[in-house]
Design a protein around this motif. Structure first.
Motif, mmCIF file in Angstrom:
data_model
loop_
_atom_site.group_PDB
_atom_site.id
_atom_site.type_symbol
_atom_site.label_atom_id
_atom_site.label_comp_id
_atom_site.label_asym_id
_atom_site.label_seq_id
_atom_site.Cartn_x
_atom_site.Cartn_y
_atom_site.Cartn_z
ATOM 1 N N MET A 1 0.774 -1.139 0.006
ATOM 2 C CA MET A 1 -0.138 -0.509 -0.201
ATOM 3 C C MET A 1 0.702 1.105 -0.081
ATOM 4 O O MET A 1 1.870 1.581 1.101
ATOM 5 N N ARG A 2 0.593 2.145 -0.732
ATOM 6 C CA ARG A 2 1.083 3.770 -0.951
ATOM 7 C C ARG A 2 0.588 4.799 0.008
ATOM 8 O O ARG A 2 0.166 4.594 0.408
ATOM 9 N N SER A 3 2.169 4.974 0.395
ATOM 10 C CA SER A 3 1.915 6.253 1.192
ATOM 11 C C SER A 3 1.177 8.126 0.617
ATOM 12 O O SER A 3 0.940 8.797 0.985
ATOM 13 N N LEU A 146 -7.986 8.691 -7.784
ATOM 14 C CA LEU A 146 -6.726 8.435 -7.103
ATOM 15 C C LEU A 146 -6.491 8.042 -6.242
ATOM 16 O O LEU A 146 -7.538 8.831 -5.035
ATOM 17 N N ALA A 147 -6.126 6.749 -5.519
ATOM 18 C CA ALA A 147 -5.410 6.529 -4.314
ATOM 19 C C ALA A 147 -4.928 5.964 -4.456
ATOM 20 O O ALA A 147 -3.515 5.413 -4.769
ATOM 21 N N GLY A 148 -4.234 4.762 -3.777
ATOM 22 C CA GLY A 148 -2.772 3.624 -2.870
ATOM 23 C C GLY A 148 -3.309 3.172 -3.562
ATOM 24 O O GLY A 148 -2.370 1.807 -3.189
ATOM 25 N N SER A 149 -3.555 2.088 -4.212
ATOM 26 C CA SER A 149 -4.116 0.800 -4.524
ATOM 27 C C SER A 149 -4.923 1.087 -5.993
ATOM 28 O O SER A 149 -6.076 1.707 -5.952
ATOM 29 N N LYS A 150 -4.416 -0.262 -6.882
ATOM 30 C CA LYS A 150 -5.666 -0.112 -7.622
ATOM 31 C C LYS A 150 -7.249 -0.315 -7.284
ATOM 32 O O LYS A 150 -8.298 0.391 -8.307
ATOM 33 N N MET A 151 -7.654 -0.827 -6.036
ATOM 34 C CA MET A 151 -9.082 -1.085 -6.085
ATOM 35 C C MET A 151 -9.332 -0.165 -5.251
ATOM 36 O O MET A 151 -10.342 0.328 -6.158
ATOM 37 N N LEU A 152 -9.041 0.758 -4.454
ATOM 38 C CA LEU A 152 -9.681 2.479 -4.658
ATOM 39 C C LEU A 152 -9.422 2.990 -5.661
ATOM 40 O O LEU A 152 -10.564 3.960 -5.757
ATOM 41 N N ALA A 153 -8.749 2.975 -6.607
ATOM 42 C CA ALA A 153 -8.411 3.818 -7.436
ATOM 43 C C ALA A 153 -9.953 3.745 -8.380
ATOM 44 O O ALA A 153 -10.376 4.919 -9.091
ATOM 45 N N LYS A 154 -10.309 2.691 -8.525
ATOM 46 C CA LYS A 154 -11.847 2.029 -9.542
ATOM 47 C C LYS A 154 -12.424 2.689 -8.493
ATOM 48 O O LYS A 154 -13.941 3.240 -9.417
ATOM 49 N N ILE A 155 -12.302 2.363 -7.276
ATOM 50 C CA ILE A 155 -13.905 2.606 -6.524
ATOM 51 C C ILE A 155 -14.047 3.861 -6.524
ATOM 52 O O ILE A 155 -14.927 4.731 -6.268
ATOM 53 N N HIS A 223 -10.586 -17.067 -1.611
ATOM 54 C CA HIS A 223 -11.461 -15.891 -1.392
ATOM 55 C C HIS A 223 -12.063 -15.406 -0.780
ATOM 56 O O HIS A 223 -12.028 -14.030 -0.361
ATOM 57 N N GLY A 224 -11.662 -16.084 0.297
ATOM 58 C CA GLY A 224 -12.233 -15.881 1.514
ATOM 59 C C GLY A 224 -11.106 -14.437 2.554
ATOM 60 O O GLY A 224 -10.677 -13.518 3.191
ATOM 61 N N VAL A 225 -9.701 -15.216 2.119
ATOM 62 C CA VAL A 225 -8.423 -14.475 2.552
ATOM 63 C C VAL A 225 -8.758 -13.265 1.997
ATOM 64 O O VAL A 225 -8.168 -12.025 2.393
ATOM 65 N N ALA A 226 -9.036 -13.255 0.458
ATOM 66 C CA ALA A 226 -8.808 -11.801 -0.185
ATOM 67 C C ALA A 226 -9.375 -10.678 -0.141
ATOM 68 O O ALA A 226 -9.433 -9.994 0.240
ATOM 69 N N LEU A 227 -10.650 -11.681 -0.026
ATOM 70 C CA LEU A 227 -11.838 -10.356 0.558
ATOM 71 C C LEU A 227 -11.936 -10.031 1.968
ATOM 72 O O LEU A 227 -11.692 -8.713 2.164
ATOM 73 N N HIS A 228 -11.753 -10.575 2.563
ATOM 74 C CA HIS A 228 -11.073 -9.735 4.220
ATOM 75 C C HIS A 228 -10.055 -8.824 3.778
ATOM 76 O O HIS A 228 -10.112 -8.074 4.439
ATOM 77 N N ARG A 229 -9.076 -9.141 3.218
ATOM 78 C CA ARG A 229 -7.937 -8.224 3.114
ATOM 79 C C ARG A 229 -8.518 -6.616 2.490
ATOM 80 O O ARG A 229 -8.006 -5.889 2.761
ATOM 81 N N MET A 230 -9.739 -6.910 1.356
ATOM 82 C CA MET A 230 -9.628 -5.665 0.717
ATOM 83 C C MET A 230 -10.865 -5.348 1.734
ATOM 84 O O MET A 230 -11.007 -3.617 1.089
ATOM 85 N N ALA A 231 -11.200 -6.070 2.256
ATOM 86 C CA ALA A 231 -13.151 -5.295 3.403
ATOM 87 C C ALA A 231 -11.919 -4.016 4.377
ATOM 88 O O ALA A 231 -12.376 -3.202 4.365
ATOM 89 N N LEU A 232 -10.601 -4.694 4.814
ATOM 90 C CA LEU A 232 -9.435 -3.944 5.612
ATOM 91 C C LEU A 232 -9.316 -2.731 4.452
ATOM 92 O O LEU A 232 -8.322 -1.551 4.834
ATOM 93 N N GLY A 233 -9.154 -2.687 3.491
ATOM 94 C CA GLY A 233 -8.737 -1.326 2.386
ATOM 95 C C GLY A 233 -7.413 -2.009 2.223
ATOM 96 O O GLY A 233 -7.182 -1.439 1.411
ATOM 97 N N TYR A 234 -6.941 -3.463 1.891
ATOM 98 C CA TYR A 234 -5.479 -3.873 1.553
ATOM 99 C C TYR A 234 -5.489 -4.258 -0.030
ATOM 100 O O TYR A 234 -7.037 -4.961 -0.379
ATOM 101 N N ASP A 235 -4.662 -3.674 -0.532
ATOM 102 C CA ASP A 235 -4.145 -4.226 -2.036
ATOM 103 C C ASP A 235 -3.148 -3.986 -2.242
ATOM 104 O O ASP A 235 -3.572 -3.096 -2.908
ATOM 105 N N ASP A 236 -2.230 -4.988 -2.437
ATOM 106 C CA ASP A 236 -0.688 -4.613 -3.492
ATOM 107 C C ASP A 236 -0.620 -4.711 -4.984
ATOM 108 O O ASP A 236 0.014 -4.682 -5.907
ATOM 109 N N ARG A 237 -1.829 -5.048 -5.113
ATOM 110 C CA ARG A 237 -1.714 -5.074 -6.558
ATOM 111 C C ARG A 237 -0.941 -4.658 -7.527
ATOM 112 O O ARG A 237 -2.007 -3.277 -7.677
#
Length: 484
Positions: A1-3, A146-155, A223-237
């Protein structure tokens, strides 16, 4: 995750419909629906004016007509859309070497890798300048996240629509996501969303609170691990510049089920030729030929044949597809056919049997992609053509929305055809709304034409972003905002 919010996501606004409105002055501010117009057609894109009536993409066109009977219904013009997409992707490519296109109208950009942004202020400035550049070059608008991750930038880009910019500050991700629907997260479609709803989880905060173990129990480990990480805002793709295609394919849905076995084979061969055209356009070859058949009862059969080596020979692909068809029972009717090639390679290993057969050269057909949105196919071979009505043939030659040129009246577009007539509105992207005239479908002075540029004299952004003008006021340059 970027600063810093240095991952940018661009999503053009109602891309196909907006391009049609920009090309056709008489449709600006009016509901426009782009997609297949046959009985089984599907909406590809609806303008924001049409969306107010409840029309949306992937909806059957027949349903859209009931909701918005006065909208303009147009067959897609992929030649125009690809030209505009190339212009937009060219602008993005000048921002960074890491541009990840997702479709013709959507892409991620790593601004940090391009050295064009390293903090919130510089990222926001680039986002605003990009929106100005897109408007100046194409005449269209896009939304930027614009965000620190792809998931959040798309949102963020989705939240900014239409024609906006949203910055999500790193560190605010969880508070932002908490009240949102679980469907906002990547990988949560209707089925998964319904499964989570039955378990009492409807918001992202519900997922975060439930914990990883509970999500793994419900959805499985990956799927469960990935979804929990995304729910916490983590996405390092990472943003990946090369999204290598794994296959090339084309398919058609027919307005009426095909029962004639000869017609079915003719359509399969035509699809094989179109598939090879796409394969060659991508400068690829493939080893496995795939045939897809959807029957009258919606059952779908897929058959494949692996060749001795990669090929882009139309005869080889056509004959392989025909062999696959022999193993499929089409009794009762066929509603959809598709031909694809997988196992792609950058080189071609010619099929020796095809060469021994005299290197039979199949006539190349223009690649027409209206069928991707559920429209009609290309004109069939002579034997099949006799089975079609004059109305169907007119619709194929004069698709609604496509460009024409008249010897006397100049450039225009087809409003519709029927009863041996074709109605044309004569106007250009930068002209006032034009007049409507009607002609016989076989009028020798009326011919199909190529699309005109949406902007006649676009601004030169070859030096972008170094000498890009500062963000200006006016259409297409509304101020951005930040979250929290």
């Amino acid at each position: 995750m970027r600063s810093a919010p240095t991952i940018l996501h661009l999503d053009m606004d109602a891309f196909y419909a907006s391009a049609e409105q920009a090309a056709k002055p008489s449709l600006r501010g009016k509901p426009v629906v782009v997609g297949g117009l046959g009985p089984r057609g599907v909406v590809a894109t609806a303008s924001y004016e049409a969306r107010r009536f409840g029309v949306h993409s992937a909806m059957p066109t027949a349903q859209a007509r009931r909701l918005a009977p006065n909208a303009a219904y147009l067959v897609p013009r992929f030649t125009l859309y690809r030209t505009v997409s190339d212009q937009v992707m060219g602008l993005l490519g000048q921002l960074s070497p890491l541009v990840e296109p997702l479709s013709l109208d959507e892409a991620f950009v790593d601004l940090e890798a391009g050295g064009t942004a390293d903090d919130t202020a510089s990222a926001r400035a680039i986002g605003e300048q990009l929106r100005d550049a897109i408007r100046a070059v194409t005449g269209l608008t896009g939304s930027v996240g614009l965000a620190g991750s792809k998931m959040l930038a798309k949102i963020a880009s989705e939240e900014a629509k239409p024609n906006g910019l949203l910055v999500i500050e790193p560190g605010t991700e969880r508070d932002l996501l908490a009240p949102m629907s679980v469907r906002i997260l990547p990988g949560v479609g209707p089925a998964t969303g319904d499964h989570l709803r039955r378990a009492g989880m409807t918001t992202v905060d519900d997922l975060a609170t439930a914990g990883e173990a509970e999500l793994v129990r419900l959805l499985g480990k990956a799927h469960g691990v990935a979804l929990h990480r995304m729910a916490l805002g983590y996405d390092d793709r990472p943003v990946v510049a090369e999204r290598d295609a794994k296959s090339v394919s084309v398919e058609d849905t027919f307005d009426m089920d095909l029962h004639d076995r000869v017609r079915v084979r003719t359509e399969v061969e035509r699809l094989a030729d179109r598939c090879v055209q796409r394969l060659r356009a991508a400068e690829r070859s493939g080893r496995t030929v795939v045939l897809k058949v959807r029957r009258y009862d919606f059952s779908t059969l897929t058959r494949s044949e692996t060749l001795r080596g990669p090929t882009d020979d139309p005869t080889v692909v056509r004959e392989a597809a025909a062999r696959l068809l022999e193993a499929v029972d089409t009794t009762g009717g066929v509603r959809l056919l598709g031909v694809g090639v997988t196992g792609l390679a950058d080189y071609t290993q010619e099929d020796l049997f095809a060469q021994a057969a005299g290197e039979r050269a199949a006539p190349e057909v223009p690649a027409q992609e209206e069928q991707d949105a559920g429209g009609h196919g290309d004109e069939p071979a002579d034997g099949a053509q006799e089975q079609e009505t004059a109305e169907q043939l007119a619709a194929r030659r004069w698709p609604a929305g496509h460009d024409v040129c008249h010897d006397t009246y100049g450039h225009g577009w087809v409003q519709g055809s029927g009863v041996g007539r074709v109605t044309v509105r004569f106007e250009e992207p930068e002209s006032p709304p034009g007049r409507v005239r009607t002609f016989r479908v076989d009028d020798p002075e009326l011919q199909p034409a190529d699309p005109l540029p949406l902007v006649r004299d676009p601004v030169d952004y070859s030096s972008w972003p170094a000498r890009l003008p500062k963000s200006r006021s006016g259409p297409g340059s509304s101020g951005g905002e930040s979250r929290p």
